[in-house]
Design a protein around this motif. Structure first.
Motif, mmCIF file in Angstrom:
data_model
loop_
_atom_site.group_PDB
_atom_site.id
_atom_site.type_symbol
_atom_site.label_atom_id
_atom_site.label_comp_id
_atom_site.label_asym_id
_atom_site.label_seq_id
_atom_site.Cartn_x
_atom_site.Cartn_y
_atom_site.Cartn_z
ATOM 1 N N SER A 456 0.863 -1.188 0.000
ATOM 2 C CA SER A 456 0.000 0.000 0.000
ATOM 3 C C SER A 456 0.891 1.227 0.000
ATOM 4 N N LYS A 457 0.272 2.380 -0.230
ATOM 5 C CA LYS A 457 1.031 3.621 -0.251
ATOM 6 C C LYS A 457 1.157 4.112 1.182
ATOM 7 N N GLN A 458 2.384 4.240 1.649
ATOM 8 C CA GLN A 458 2.629 4.616 3.042
ATOM 9 C C GLN A 458 3.771 5.626 3.113
ATOM 10 N N TRP A 459 3.904 6.205 4.312
ATOM 11 C CA TRP A 459 5.017 7.110 4.601
ATOM 12 C C TRP A 459 6.081 6.349 5.390
ATOM 13 N N PHE A 460 7.330 6.609 5.026
ATOM 14 C CA PHE A 460 8.433 5.852 5.634
ATOM 15 C C PHE A 460 9.550 6.789 6.101
ATOM 16 N N VAL A 461 10.260 6.330 7.133
ATOM 17 C CA VAL A 461 11.547 6.938 7.487
ATOM 18 C C VAL A 461 12.617 6.050 6.874
ATOM 19 N N ASN A 462 13.539 6.660 6.153
ATOM 20 C CA ASN A 462 14.622 5.902 5.534
ATOM 21 C C ASN A 462 15.690 5.598 6.588
ATOM 22 N N THR A 463 15.422 4.562 7.381
ATOM 23 C CA THR A 463 16.346 4.232 8.474
ATOM 24 C C THR A 463 17.678 3.709 7.946
ATOM 25 N N ALA A 464 17.689 3.255 6.697
ATOM 26 C CA ALA A 464 18.956 2.780 6.127
ATOM 27 C C ALA A 464 19.997 3.893 6.126
ATOM 28 N N ASP A 465 19.524 5.159 5.949
ATOM 29 C CA ASP A 465 20.449 6.294 5.926
ATOM 30 C C ASP A 465 20.771 6.828 7.321
ATOM 31 N N VAL A 466 20.049 6.340 8.333
ATOM 32 C CA VAL A 466 20.213 6.867 9.693
ATOM 33 C C VAL A 466 20.876 5.856 10.630
ATOM 34 N N LYS A 467 20.661 4.565 10.348
ATOM 35 C CA LYS A 467 21.005 3.560 11.364
ATOM 36 C C LYS A 467 22.500 3.474 11.658
ATOM 37 N N ALA A 468 23.365 3.727 10.685
ATOM 38 C CA ALA A 468 24.812 3.664 10.952
ATOM 39 C C ALA A 468 25.203 4.726 11.981
ATOM 40 N N ALA A 469 24.686 5.943 11.791
ATOM 41 C CA ALA A 469 24.958 7.016 12.766
ATOM 42 C C ALA A 469 24.318 6.690 14.104
ATOM 43 N N ALA A 470 23.111 6.094 14.084
ATOM 44 C CA ALA A 470 22.411 5.719 15.324
ATOM 45 C C ALA A 470 23.209 4.673 16.086
ATOM 46 N N GLN A 471 23.759 3.708 15.363
ATOM 47 C CA GLN A 471 24.571 2.675 16.005
ATOM 48 C C GLN A 471 25.840 3.267 16.611
ATOM 49 N N ASP A 472 26.433 4.213 15.914
ATOM 50 C CA ASP A 472 27.666 4.851 16.420
ATOM 51 C C ASP A 472 27.406 5.600 17.721
ATOM 52 N N VAL A 473 26.329 6.389 17.775
ATOM 53 C CA VAL A 473 26.060 7.150 19.003
ATOM 54 C C VAL A 473 25.594 6.222 20.120
ATOM 55 N N LEU A 474 24.906 5.141 19.756
ATOM 56 C CA LEU A 474 24.440 4.190 20.771
ATOM 57 C C LEU A 474 25.615 3.519 21.485
ATOM 58 N N LYS A 475 26.697 3.305 20.752
ATOM 59 C CA LYS A 475 27.881 2.668 21.357
ATOM 60 C C LYS A 475 28.517 3.549 22.432
ATOM 61 N N LYS A 476 28.201 4.839 22.421
ATOM 62 C CA LYS A 476 28.743 5.765 23.427
ATOM 63 C C LYS A 476 27.801 5.925 24.618
ATOM 64 N N LYS A 622 21.554 14.474 14.938
ATOM 65 C CA LYS A 622 22.801 13.692 14.956
ATOM 66 C C LYS A 622 23.338 13.390 16.355
ATOM 67 N N LYS A 623 22.461 13.200 17.336
ATOM 68 C CA LYS A 623 22.914 12.778 18.668
ATOM 69 C C LYS A 623 21.804 12.020 19.385
ATOM 70 N N ALA A 624 22.214 11.212 20.358
ATOM 71 C CA ALA A 624 21.245 10.447 21.145
ATOM 72 C C ALA A 624 20.553 11.368 22.139
ATOM 73 N N PRO A 625 19.300 11.061 22.501
ATOM 74 C CA PRO A 625 18.610 11.898 23.485
ATOM 75 C C PRO A 625 18.891 11.468 24.920
ATOM 76 N N TYR A 626 19.740 10.466 25.095
ATOM 77 C CA TYR A 626 20.030 9.942 26.440
ATOM 78 C C TYR A 626 21.506 9.594 26.586
ATOM 79 N N LYS A 627 21.983 9.663 27.840
ATOM 80 C CA LYS A 627 23.364 9.279 28.149
ATOM 81 C C LYS A 627 23.434 7.855 28.695
ATOM 82 N N THR A 628 22.362 7.436 29.389
ATOM 83 C CA THR A 628 22.309 6.099 29.989
ATOM 84 C C THR A 628 20.961 5.472 29.705
#
Length: 994
Positions: A456-476, A622-628
């Motif tokens: 069906s026709k839906q709205w999407f977030v292109n997480t493929a373009d975000v997840k690498a940066a998300a993984q990097d900040v999550l590791k911190k 480009k940053k996580a909303p949490y430290k812990t």
């Protein structure tokens, strides 16, 4: 340096002295009445009105009075006014406003409150704004569940009912959270249906759209026919016992793959063999896929003589299922199937090409996969690559459309539609086998009904373009427990897109407009900005209530190349509730950073709120909303089973606190029992609760109350400001207790910092039972009860009791705030009414830390252990002890405890718990025949090992010849009718009682 022998020593100490001063005050008073009550009023027994237990309704009633008297409701606002640069922000993950409060809420909210109260006591300014997730299906379904003709309601009527339902649920949950003692400004919570919240959410959407991270597309998504909307993976639950009707189907070859013409000459018909668990998807078939690198066989069926192509690894198992035998004619590579095609099994004239694909597996089926692009993510990818049709033949309710043909039209694909397709396959001669197949299958987490995959026709977030940066900040980010971070990283890795549109009306609208005739979408920075301004003032009701002319400007239409606003219609999709709650950081968190110190939620949020918050924050800034991140488990019945009304193991927090209809079955425990249960559990795994667990928690708190009552009773008449004894002038055992208090305070503080509240409980219980009750209290009772009220020796241990009482109460205050504040009301010398939480954390002076005292006290305790062990539980006061130690370091340490050779009032004798102790450097020449002689050794280790000496000792225990003192009941008197010298001295001073 606490040694391994100390645990049994402390356990036996109380038993060994059970007939002496180790009795409770009540049993001692009873003993006095049987013996000689003449001196009863001269003994300083504990006095306190603090109740040892609060039976029945008294517990919840006392807690409510404590909340009111001690200003629980004002504490959050009070601490927000403090002038300090130290801030701690715990961002509240919003629970759904869709039902009554339950033990899962209790676990989560109490964990957060323990965390916040600890930081308040430590001097931090805590930022904690409770919130509720107010949109979405969970609320909409419940709001409409009792409405007749709900399907005929207008969007605004649905929204009004959903809002009213959410508001009622919020008030119910809020009242419960307040009753549990959760500290917050309850008049200022955040709600995801607040206009300002919705506007901030759309601002994040705007930023992500401007960056090209939000797009509209036609592709397969998880679809819930029961609620007629797309769902995200986080909204699915898997039924491991789902039964599908699986089929083996043949697709006759139309065009033989060129590389196989020498094997398949056309003289006998050949087909590719396909297996699927979803027969209803066959009408949408556009291809059959193979794995290029795998081996495939051309076989002849022994039963029918037909030729089939299937994976070489699946020949034997497939023949067995079909109850036949296959003769392998030839074997080839999957790549050799290229450029072949098949006839569709039910649609004449439809060609299904043979295509390579890497998603084909060999673990089940035939190694050839039926490909319906509208009903599978991988299928869609294959179709996109080869420009195949991706039309969907299934509508929003899960029924075949008119395009599926008259035989299937309006039939539900999970029911009669599935059956109809199987009958069509049978009629066409394409069905080789049908059988039931039990497997894991996705269900709608709210309706508990099966999902389908539907394009069906839906709205999407292109997480493929975000997840690498998300993984990097999550590791911190610090994640507790550490194992949880890998699970979240894996979840992010698998996520290629996030479907954020829902086909409902109770939510935040996606601000898109569509050209009536072409369906072309109009959405840009200007249109979104205009909608945000309206939403901020009027809320999202405006999207449905206002005419399009007030939502879409002429300028925006003209800029997009359109002519008239009336040529457009408003979009009907709303944002996924995970986008709703996942953007809470943009509304709740303060300052330029807009970053919380901690997010604390259940493990299901690794794929939910933790992840949606991370993705939106990284995408927008480009940053996580949490430290812990702190991740806890789920609540289960005490046997480890899920809670269910049918099993009868559901625990209602309100019943736990106030009791049920039958108090013999469901007694009122009060909120602190619920809080103790949370704290003592290992919350990083599954958390068990039930009657046995709750009774144990109540018993633990009652034991703690008894320890507190002893301390409260024995500081009567003591004023720390005027009566405290400096540590240097204290008994050595009192200095040792201060040392242990310092160590306890440090360990408890560190456990709180690590969110390890079960360790806090273990430390508290061990300190109260072993260090205080079994060890210290049992020794000092004679000093407390029988010395003159203001004697420095008595004041010395009272000083320790006052410090211990303060430190112990503060150490458990974040966990048991009602008990902590109740205790503070009974402390006789406290004049201020500020209570526990307004007066700071544990204050243990670094001057108390004296490792050297350990050697003296633990050396004496080792000898006491030998003595008590030798008399096997008899009354220690009926004995005198002779300790023989060769000259050296151990002897010098014991001399510090007893300067004179023989004493009944020395520090050493107090520790030995005998009536008299003699310290010798040589073995006495004459030793009575009835004496017990025990040999032992003790290792002295000082200055971090620089001073190390092992000394031997002998302990001689023999019955004492003196009479029992009628006042102190120690065997230190010349006659049983006359008090001992110490008691005579106290009586002569006329100050034996207060």
């Amino acid at each position: 340096m606490l040694r391994a022998w100390r645990a049994p020593l402390l356990a036996r100490a109380r038993a060994g002295a059970a007939r002496g001063w180790a009795r409770s005050a009540a049993s001692e008073a009873a003993a006095e009445s049987r013996e000689d009550s003449r001196y009863r009023d001269t003994v300083l027994l504990p006095r306190s009105r603090f109740p040892a237990q609060l039976p029945g309704r008294l517990q919840p009633e006392t807690e409510l009075k404590t909340q009111q008297k001690c200003g629980f409701s004002e504490l959050y606002s009070w601490q927000r006014q403090r002038k300090t640069k130290q801030e701690f922000c715990l961002h509240d993950g919003p629970p759904y406003a869709n039902g009554d409060p339950h033990v899962g809420h209790a676990l989560n909210k109490i964990l957060k409150d323990i965390t916040n109260r600890f930081h308040v006591m430590r001097g931090y300014k805590v930022h904690y704004v409770p919130g509720w997730d107010c949109h979405g299906l969970p609320i909409e379904l419940k709001a409409l569940s009792e409405v007749k003709g709900a399907e005929n309601l207008s969007p605004m009527e649905i929204r009004q009912r959903a809002r009213a339902f959410a508001e009622k649920a919020i008030e119910k949950q809020k009242s419960a959270f307040i009753r549990w003692g959760v500290m917050a400004d309850w008049a200022n919570c955040y709600l995801t249906f607040d206009p300002k919240y919705e506007a901030n959410q759309l601002r994040v959407f705007h930023k992500m759209h401007n960056k090209g991270l939000i797009y509209q597309d036609y592709k397969p998504v998880f679809w819930s026919p029961s609620t007629k909307t797309a769902l995200a993976e986080a909204e699915l639950e898997y039924n491991e016992q789902h039964v599908s009707r699986s089929v083996y189907v043949k697709f006759p070859l139309l065009k033989t793959p060129p590389k196989l013409t020498s094997v398949i000459d056309g003289s006998s018909p050949a087909s590719v063999l396909v297996w699927t668990t979803q027969p209803w998807t066959v009408p949408a078939n556009q291809a059959v896929c193979y794995m290029p690198d795998s081996a495939y066989s051309i076989v002849k069926c022994a039963t029918t003589g037909q030729h089939f192509i299937l994976a070489a690894d699946r020949v034997e198992s497939t023949a067995a299922v079909l109850d036949t035998q296959f003769e392998v004619i030839s074997t080839c590579k999957g790549a050799d199937l290229a450029d072949g095609s098949c006839a569709h099994p039910t649609i004449p004239g439809r060609v299904s090409p043979l295509l390579p694909a890497n998603h084909v597996t060999m673990t089940k089926g035939t190694g050839l996969v039926h490909t319906a692009p509208a009903h599978g993510m991988e299928d869609y990818s294959v179709a996109s690559h080869h420009q195949l049709p991706t039309d969907c033949l299934v509508d929003e309710s899960g029924c075949f459309t008119e395009a599926a043909g008259p035989e299937l039209k309006n039939k539900n694909v999970l029911g009669e539609g599935n059956e109809a397709v199987i009958q069509m396959l049978q009629a066409a001669g394409s069905l080789l086998k049908e059988e039931k197949y039990v497997h894991s299958y996705p269900y709608d987490w709210r309706t508990k009904k099966p999902m389908i995959i539907r394009a069906s026709k839906q709205w999407f977030v292109n997480t493929a373009d975000v997840k690498a940066a998300a993984q990097d900040v999550l590791k911190k980010v610090k994640v507790i427990p550490t194992s949880a971070v890998n699970r979240m990283l894996e979840m992010l890795d698998r996520r290629t897109f996030w479907c954020i549109s829902r086909q409902r009306c109770w939510g935040v609208p996606i601000p898109a407009f569509y050209q009536k005739s072409t369906g072309e979408c109009l959405i840009n920075s200007e249109t979104i900005t205009d909608v945000i301004k309206i939403v901020e003032q009027q809320g999202t009701d405006a999207w449905w209530a206002l005419p399009i002319e007030q939502l879409l400007s002429k300028e925006a239409v003209a800029k997009a190349g359109g002519h008239d606003v009336s040529d457009y219609v408003k979009g009907q999709d709303v944002l996924d509730i995970w986008f709703d709650s996942g953007t809470s950081w943009a509304h709740v968190l303060e300052g330029a950073e807009q970053r919380a110190d901690t997010y604390l939620e259940g493990k299901d949020q690794l794929g939910g709120w933790f992840q949606s918050s991370l993705l939106t924050s990284v995408a927008a800034r480009k940053k996580a909303p949490y430290k812990t991140l702190v991740v806890h488990g789920f609540t289960l019945g005490e046997k480890g089973e899920k809670m269910s009304k049918s099993i009868g193991n559901v625990v209602d927090p309100d019943v736990v606190i106030n009791g049920g209809e039958d108090h013999t079955k469901d007694p009122p425990y009060g909120a602190d029992v619920l809080r103790w249960w949370v704290a003592e559990s290992n919350v990083f795994t599954e958390v068990l609760i039930g009657p046995v667990v709750l009774n144990a928690a109540r018993d633990d708190i009652n034991k703690l109350r008894n320890t507190l009552r002893f301390m409260l009773g024995n500081v009567e008449g003591f004023n720390p400001e005027t009566d405290s004894i400096p540590p240097a002038e204290m008994y050595i055992v009192d200095q040792y207790m201060l040392h242990l208090l310092h160590d306890y305070g440090s360990k408890v503080t560190e456990a709180y910092k690590q969110y390890d509240y079960s360790k806090v409980v273990r430390l508290l219980q061990a300190f109260c039972s072993k260090s205080l009750s079994n060890f210290y209290f049992s020794m000092i009772k004679d000093r407390l009860y029988c010395e003159e009220a203001k004697d420095p020796k008595r004041r010395s241990c009272q000083t320790v009791l006052a410090e211990a009482l303060d430190i112990v109460v503060r150490s458990f205050a974040p966990i048991l705030p009602h008990l902590a504040e109740e205790v503070f009301q009974y402390i006789p010398y406290r004049k201020d009414s500020e209570g526990v939480f307004r007066t700071g954390w544990i204050n243990a002076s670094s001057a108390w830390k004296k490792p050297g005292t350990e050697e003296a006290i633990e050396g004496a305790c080792a000898m006491r252990d030998s003595f008590l062990g030798s008399i096997s539980g008899k009354n220690a006061l009926e004995y005198e002890v002779i300790i023989v130690i060769e000259p050296g370091l151990l002897f010098e340490l014991m001399e510090a405890l007893q300067a004179e050779e023989t004493s009944s009032v020395s520090q050493l004798n107090e520790i030995m718990m005998a009536s008299q102790t003699t310290l010798l450097s040589e073995f006495p020449k004459e030793t009575p025949s009835d004496a017990n002689i025990i040999k032992g050794t003790f290792l002295i280790n000082l200055e971090g090992g620089d001073i190390c000496e092992q000394s031997s000792y002998k302990v001689i225990a023999r019955p004492i010849a003196k009479a029992k003192c009628p006042r102190c009941r120690r065997y230190t008197a010349e006659s049983s009718s006359t008090p001992c010298p110490r008691c005579l001295q106290v009586l002569a001073a006329g100050k034996g009682s207060t």
